[in-house]
Design an enzyme around this catalytic site. Structure first.
Site, PDB file in Angstrom:
ATOM      1  N   SER A   1       5.760  -2.730  -4.830  1.00  0.00           N
ATOM      2  CA  SER A   1       5.647  -4.153  -4.537  1.00  0.00           C
ATOM      3  C   SER A   1       6.943  -4.680  -5.394  1.00  0.00           C
ATOM      4  CB  SER A   1       4.437  -4.621  -4.620  1.00  0.00           C
ATOM      5  OG  SER A   1       4.359  -5.995  -4.435  1.00  0.00           O
TER       6      SER A   1
ATOM      7  N   TYR B   1      -2.768  -6.432 -10.888  1.00  0.00           N
ATOM      8  CA  TYR B   1      -2.345  -5.824  -9.687  1.00  0.00           C
ATOM      9  C   TYR B   1      -1.139  -5.183  -9.697  1.00  0.00           C
ATOM     10  CZ  TYR B   1      -0.257  -5.305  -4.997  1.00  0.00           C
ATOM     11  OH  TYR B   1       0.560  -4.872  -3.966  1.00  0.00           O
TER      12      TYR B   1
ATOM     13  N   LYS C   1       0.987  -1.247 -10.004  1.00  0.00           N
ATOM     14  CA  LYS C   1       2.215  -0.773  -9.437  1.00  0.00           C
ATOM     15  C   LYS C   1       3.389  -0.148 -10.223  1.00  0.00           C
ATOM     16  CE  LYS C   1       0.745  -1.414  -5.336  1.00  0.00           C
ATOM     17  NZ  LYS C   1       0.602  -0.439  -4.498  1.00  0.00           N
TER      18      LYS C   1
HETATM   19  N1  NAD Z   1       0.948  -6.361   2.565  1.00  0.00           N
HETATM   20  C1  NAD Z   1       1.669  -7.009   1.435  1.00  0.00           C
HETATM   21  O1  NAD Z   1       2.024  -8.015   1.525  1.00  0.00           O
HETATM   22  C2  NAD Z   1       2.236  -6.000   0.471  1.00  0.00           C
HETATM   23  C3  NAD Z   1       3.506  -6.120  -0.269  1.00  0.00           C
HETATM   24  C4  NAD Z   1       3.789  -5.380  -0.985  1.00  0.00           C
HETATM   25  C5  NAD Z   1       2.982  -4.189  -1.386  1.00  0.00           C
HETATM   26  N2  NAD Z   1       1.940  -3.767  -0.716  1.00  0.00           N
HETATM   27  C6  NAD Z   1       1.472  -2.607  -0.648  1.00  0.00           C
HETATM   28  O2  NAD Z   1       1.391  -1.780   0.355  1.00  0.00           O
HETATM   29  C7  NAD Z   1       0.216  -1.034   0.233  1.00  0.00           C
HETATM   30  C8  NAD Z   1      -0.598  -1.596   1.713  1.00  0.00           C
HETATM   31  O3  NAD Z   1      -0.850  -2.728   1.753  1.00  0.00           O
HETATM   32  P1  NAD Z   1      -1.620  -3.413   3.165  1.00  0.00           P
HETATM   33  O4  NAD Z   1      -1.236  -4.701   3.173  1.00  0.00           O
HETATM   34  O5  NAD Z   1      -1.504  -2.521   4.217  1.00  0.00           O
HETATM   35  O6  NAD Z   1      -3.027  -3.335   2.683  1.00  0.00           O
HETATM   36  P2  NAD Z   1      -4.354  -2.978   3.640  1.00  0.00           P
HETATM   37  O7  NAD Z   1      -5.593  -3.263   2.695  1.00  0.00           O
HETATM   38  O8  NAD Z   1      -4.314  -3.315   4.902  1.00  0.00           O
HETATM   39  O9  NAD Z   1      -4.459  -1.290   3.510  1.00  0.00           O
HETATM   40  C9  NAD Z   1      -4.726  -0.564   2.455  1.00  0.00           C
HETATM   41  C10 NAD Z   1      -5.583   0.524   2.873  1.00  0.00           C
HETATM   42  O10 NAD Z   1      -5.864   1.421   1.704  1.00  0.00           O
HETATM   43  C11 NAD Z   1      -7.273   1.686   1.805  1.00  0.00           C
HETATM   44  N3  NAD Z   1      -7.745   2.087   0.528  1.00  0.00           N
HETATM   45  C12 NAD Z   1      -7.823   1.312  -0.647  1.00  0.00           C
HETATM   46  N4  NAD Z   1      -8.317   1.845  -1.738  1.00  0.00           N
HETATM   47  C13 NAD Z   1      -8.574   3.058  -1.169  1.00  0.00           C
HETATM   48  C14 NAD Z   1      -9.214   4.197  -1.894  1.00  0.00           C
HETATM   49  N5  NAD Z   1      -9.626   4.268  -3.098  1.00  0.00           N
HETATM   50  N6  NAD Z   1      -9.500   5.338  -1.035  1.00  0.00           N
HETATM   51  C15 NAD Z   1      -9.093   5.378   0.219  1.00  0.00           C
HETATM   52  N7  NAD Z   1      -8.453   4.432   0.918  1.00  0.00           N
HETATM   53  C16 NAD Z   1      -8.427   3.246   0.368  1.00  0.00           C
HETATM   54  C17 NAD Z   1      -7.939   0.435   2.647  1.00  0.00           C
HETATM   55  O11 NAD Z   1      -9.231   0.667   3.011  1.00  0.00           O
HETATM   56  C18 NAD Z   1      -6.793   0.126   3.387  1.00  0.00           C
HETATM   57  O12 NAD Z   1      -7.008   0.530   4.708  1.00  0.00           O
HETATM   58  C19 NAD Z   1      -0.647  -1.413  -0.569  1.00  0.00           C
HETATM   59  O13 NAD Z   1      -0.387  -0.509  -1.777  1.00  0.00           O
HETATM   60  C20 NAD Z   1      -0.089  -2.486  -1.479  1.00  0.00           C
HETATM   61  O14 NAD Z   1      -0.317  -2.525  -2.649  1.00  0.00           O
HETATM   62  C21 NAD Z   1       1.504  -4.700   0.303  1.00  0.00           C
END
Ligand code: NAD
Length: 373
Positions: A148, A172, A176
């Site tokens: 991220s 958080y 990362k």
């Molecule tokens: N959405 C954003 O703005 C953004 C920006 C930068 C980075 N990210 C990174 O991208 C990734 C996905 O983000 P997102 O927005 O799709 O989030 P999200 O919460 O929609 O998806 C994450 C998924 O991971 C699953 N999960 C979390 N912990 C788990 C575990 N211990 N075991 C099994 N499943 C687990 C959740 O159930 C969920 O379905 C994350 O790593 C987040 O840090 C997101």
């Protein structure tokens, strides 16, 4: 034409917002078989049926048996911190049976991470270590990791190149940096086997244009775009708290972020897998550590008020804004320098802000309550 066997790829977090769009893109290639590992902590299992529907709808006429197979998702409702349950997934395919892992699953709420840091480190870091140990044991040594822009903290220069020093401002963000570091160290320690790419996402928005999949956080949304979408559909009051309007160097004093269409972002993962399949371009002769980091953004900053205006045009919602004090840990500007990903992966986030807002609204207006009817 003979079918090439589908490559089995584990996508952790495939039920989530970004993971579901990555799964869509991989299904569309008809080269990968997606194996999802997600405990649906922040997502809904209904997403899998919808993904299969989109994949079937987008098949060419007279699909082969393998084309049809690529539309099906194998999903495991498994917590990544539960090593025996994850092991069972690897055991099903045996050593070398899984080609690679796209590791997306994590908890991502910055504020919450400051309140329960240990839980965040366990969920995001312990699970990654355990996953990597299993990958190592089962000879599955290619990983694409979801990082991220938050790793940059307050960056000294905008746009932000990957070489910027890392200084996250929250637990958080630290999770990362830690996971990136662990993967980097592993690739350096065992260069004959391990290949790793970390993708530093900027701010994804929008949804698949079908309106069948989109962002549907469990509970109150934390990010600007799902908040504006839920306001427009009447799920939450349409008064937006704007945290600070006197940030220096931004067009209107509100924070600037680099928004990119989630389908473009998802496409970056396919390019990352392509790069790992044929890695001489990203790892030229003489490379000693087979690990790289790429920013995935558009390279264009958009302020909070500019985004509110773009969403007003897309939704027709008469948003009210209320300026409140700046939030601890907010950074004035996070705009990517995406040049490296373009040069080495061929990545370009080409969809406009208007397309992102249009597709977000298409998803939210068709699914006022998200996946729950
Ligand atoms: N959405 C954003 O703005 C953004 C920006 C930068 C980075 N990210 C990174 O991208 C990734 C996905 O983000 P997102 O927005 O799709 O989030 P999200 O919460 O929609 O998806 C994450 C998924 O991971 C699953 N999960 C979390 N912990 C788990 C575990 N211990 N075991 C099994 N499943 C687990 C959740 O159930 C969920 O379905 C994350 O790593 C987040 O840090 C997101």
């Amino acid at each position: 034409m003979t079918d090439v066997p589908l490559q089995k790829v584990i996508v952790t977090g495939a039920a989530g917002y970004i993971g579901s769009h990555v799964t869509y893109v991989l299904q569309k290639t008809r080269r990968y078989k997606v194996i999802s590992v997600d405990n649906c902590h922040n997502s809904h299992p209904q997403v899998y049926q919808r993904l299969e529907q989109i994949a079937r709808d987008e098949l060419p006429p007279n699909p082969s048996a393998q084309d049809l197979d690529s539309t099906k998702i194998e999903y495991h409702n498994v917590d990544l911190t539960d090593a025996p349950a994850v092991r069972a997934v690897f055991e099903k395919y045996g050593k070398g049976g899984i080609w690679g892992v796209i590791h997306i699953a994590a908890w991502k709420a910055v504020g919450e991470s400051t309140q329960i840091p240990l839980t965040y480190y366990h969920n995001n870091v312990s699970s990654t270590i355990s996953l990597l140990q299993l990958m190592d044991e089962f000879d599955c040594t290619r990983i694409v990791y979801s990082s991220s822009a938050t790793v940059y903290g307050v960056p000294p220069d905008i746009p932000i190149p990957e070489t910027t020093r890392l200084q996250a401002l929250s637990p958080y963000g630290n999770t990362k940096i830690m996971c990136e570091t662990i993967i980097k160290d592993l690739c350096a320690a065992d260069p004959k086997r391990w290949r790793g790419l970390s993708l530093r996402y900027f701010n994804p928005g929008g949804a698949h244009p079908s309106g069948l999949i989109g962002e549907d956080p469990v509970g109150k949304p934390n990010n600007l775009l799902p908040i504006l979408a839920q306001m427009a559909v009447g799920r939450i009051e349409p008064t937006l708290h704007v945290y600070g309007n006197d940030y220096p160097g931004t067009p209107d004093g509100t924070c600037v972020r680099d928004y990119l269409h989630v389908v473009d972002l998802a496409g970056g993962h396919r390019l990352a897998l392509d790069a790992l399949s044929n890695d001489s371009k990203i790892f030229p002769p003489g490379t000693s550590s087979f690990y790289k980091v790429y920013n995935l953004g558009r390279g264009q900053g958009v302020s909070v008020l500019q985004m509110v205006e773009a969403m007003r045009k897309a939704t027709g919602c008469d948003y009210k804004t209320e300026i409140v004090g700046p939030r601890k840990g907010d950074v004035p500007d996070l705009t990517a320098d995406p040049a490296l990903a373009e040069k080495e992966l061929g990545f370009k986030a080409s969809q406009s802000l208007e397309a992102m807002c249009r597709d977000l609204w298409n998803w939210q207006s068709k699914n006022a309550n998200g996946y729950m009817k």
